[in-house]
Design a protein around this motif. Structure first.
Motif: not given
Length: 283
Positions: A137-145
């Protein structure tokens, strides 16, 4: 028993079926499945031929070089696959778990001829499910920037895991060109079939308000045109004014899991050929 699969396309012309069958015969093979289609508007011939290698005179690494002469003669685009292959796949998901859980369950039950080598999510919710299933499992959060940086991280994970197929199991982020370009016709997406009628948030609420009589799901290869890539599988279910929004959501999720699994299996079983913006799906 391992079989070889020829997936081919070329300008339609006389002698194509005979030439492929003769190739298999000359090398001691036995055809176990054969299906062809002609796009008469485009004048293009498509074929999938599966034949046994046992008893023939070709090793698996000799099939493509041996077939090259036939391919040149008819200007064929050819892919050679084998039925014992287990492509390495990555599953991408966001908050909703239904498609991810379904695919992992099918994989653990050996219903999908593949190896799930990565589960990637922009949320932490699915870590326990992935670990229970035996998938990294790979947790890769993302936001617009941080979107561009996060997609570079995804590409790095895919490359390190030697991924061959990416499945968007309700991954609710628009993919950028670097990711799409890295996996042409190797990213499968699922969405409800209201598009483009009910775009944006809460599509089932919109559909219930409009009193729709049918809902559906579509699985397709991802492209730069968002949800308009070559379609692999679709299905529908009748609904009525008696269905609440929660009923529509539940039925829609059921359809999405089945349609996505059907599309993934077709790809893994080497039954798809992309031509322009359509997919030829052999039986």
């Amino acid at each position: 028993m391992t079989s070889a699969v020829l997936l081919l396309s070329c300008p339609d012309q006389r002698g194509l079926v005979a030439a492929v069958a003769d190739f298999v015969l000359r090398h001691g093979g036995n055809v176990v499945h054969a299906e062809q289609h002609v796009d008469r508007e485009a004048g293009v011939f498509f074929q999938r031929v599966e034949f046994d290698l046992d008893g023939g005179d070709l090793a698996r690494d000799e099939v493509a070089p041996a077939f090259a002469e036939v391919a040149r003669r008819f200007q064929m685009n050819v892919a050679v696959r084998f039925t014992d292959e287990r492509p390495r796949i990555a599953l991408l998901a966001s908050k909703q778990p239904h498609c991810l859980a379904d695919l992992l369950a099918r994989w653990r039950a050996d219903e999908l001829p593949a190896e799930v080598v990565a589960v990637i999510s922009n949320h932490e919710d699915h870590a326990a499910l992935a670990h229970f299933s035996g998938a990294p499992f790979h947790y890769l959060p993302v936001t617009p920037p941080t979107k561009a940086q996060q997609e570079r991280q995804i590409l790095q994970v895919l490359a390190e895991a030697d991924v061959e197929l990416v499945v968007l199991a309700r991954y609710m982020q628009v993919l950028g060109p670097p990711l799409l370009d890295a996996y042409p016709a190797r990213i499968i997406n699922i969405h409800h079939s209201f598009l483009p009628a009910f775009v944006g948030a809460r599509p089932y609420h919109q559909a219930q308000t409009r009193g729709v009589k049918i809902i559906g799901a579509t699985a397709h290869y991802a492209s730069a045109d968002l949800d308009e890539g070559p379609i692999i599988a679709q299905d529908v279910e009748a609904v009525s004014h008696r269905d609440s929004v929660s009923d529509l959501v539940r039925k829609g999720r059921d359809l999405e899991t089945v349609v996505l699994a059907r599309a993934v299996r077709a790809h893994l079983e080497h039954r798809t050929l992309v031509f322009g913006n359509k997919t030829i799906v052999f039986g």
